[in-house]
Design a protein around this motif. Sequence first.
Motif, PDB file in Angstrom:
ATOM      1  N   PHE A  48      -3.933  -3.907  -0.505  1.00  0.00           N
ATOM      2  CA  PHE A  48      -2.559  -3.515  -1.032  1.00  0.00           C
ATOM      3  C   PHE A  48      -1.914  -4.586  -1.673  1.00  0.00           C
ATOM      4  O   PHE A  48      -1.321  -4.523  -2.724  1.00  0.00           O
ATOM      5  N   ALA A  53       0.778  -3.437  -4.259  1.00  0.00           N
ATOM      6  CA  ALA A  53       1.389  -2.292  -3.404  1.00  0.00           C
ATOM      7  C   ALA A  53       1.647  -3.158  -2.247  1.00  0.00           C
ATOM      8  O   ALA A  53       2.034  -2.394  -1.345  1.00  0.00           O
ATOM      9  N   VAL A  56       4.824  -1.656  -0.416  1.00  0.00           N
ATOM     10  CA  VAL A  56       4.777  -0.510   0.076  1.00  0.00           C
ATOM     11  C   VAL A  56       4.042  -0.415   1.513  1.00  0.00           C
ATOM     12  O   VAL A  56       4.515   0.019   2.392  1.00  0.00           O
ATOM     13  N   ILE A  69       3.633   6.400  -1.264  1.00  0.00           N
ATOM     14  CA  ILE A  69       2.992   5.892  -2.192  1.00  0.00           C
ATOM     15  C   ILE A  69       2.321   7.083  -2.947  1.00  0.00           C
ATOM     16  O   ILE A  69       1.970   8.076  -2.392  1.00  0.00           O
ATOM     17  N   THR A  73      -1.777   5.517  -7.136  1.00  0.00           N
ATOM     18  CA  THR A  73      -1.440   4.171  -6.712  1.00  0.00           C
ATOM     19  C   THR A  73      -2.543   3.890  -5.377  1.00  0.00           C
ATOM     20  O   THR A  73      -3.171   2.731  -5.603  1.00  0.00           O
TER      21      THR A  73
END
Length: 148
Positions: A48, A53, A56, A69, A73
Amino acid sequence: MSLLDTLASSFGKSSPEGGGAAPAGLVAVAMEFINNQPGGLTGLIQRFHENGAGDVVSSWIGHGENKPISSDTLTNVLGSGAVSDLAQKAGVSGDQLSGMLASVLPQLVDKATPNGEVPADGKLDLGSVLGSLGGLGGLFGKNEEPKA
């Protein structure tokens, strides 16, 4: 509408004869995927971060609200090949799977890290995770209470 209802609609409320995994099956597939990552959950978290990301996934581990999310993504983070493989195991299309995982993974990671800490070996244990949820109902219920 609860997450369980959303997942049931995503699976088209499959008949008992087959044609799609149950939500519990999706959780098992997701956990198997996480555990098979190099480094388990720690390795997934690293993916991630490497794919933009990190904020997140960190929200899923930390205390407070889990950031959502998008399925796109998530597919970018996991890779389209991995999503296709998981979809095949779950008996759904890649698009369905990424959408369902986008709903399930935040809660799964959140519940697997109740104190904001990743398990030392990075592995998730289905019994422990479900036990911390009080059964599957907790996984598919509201996720608005902050972790202790």
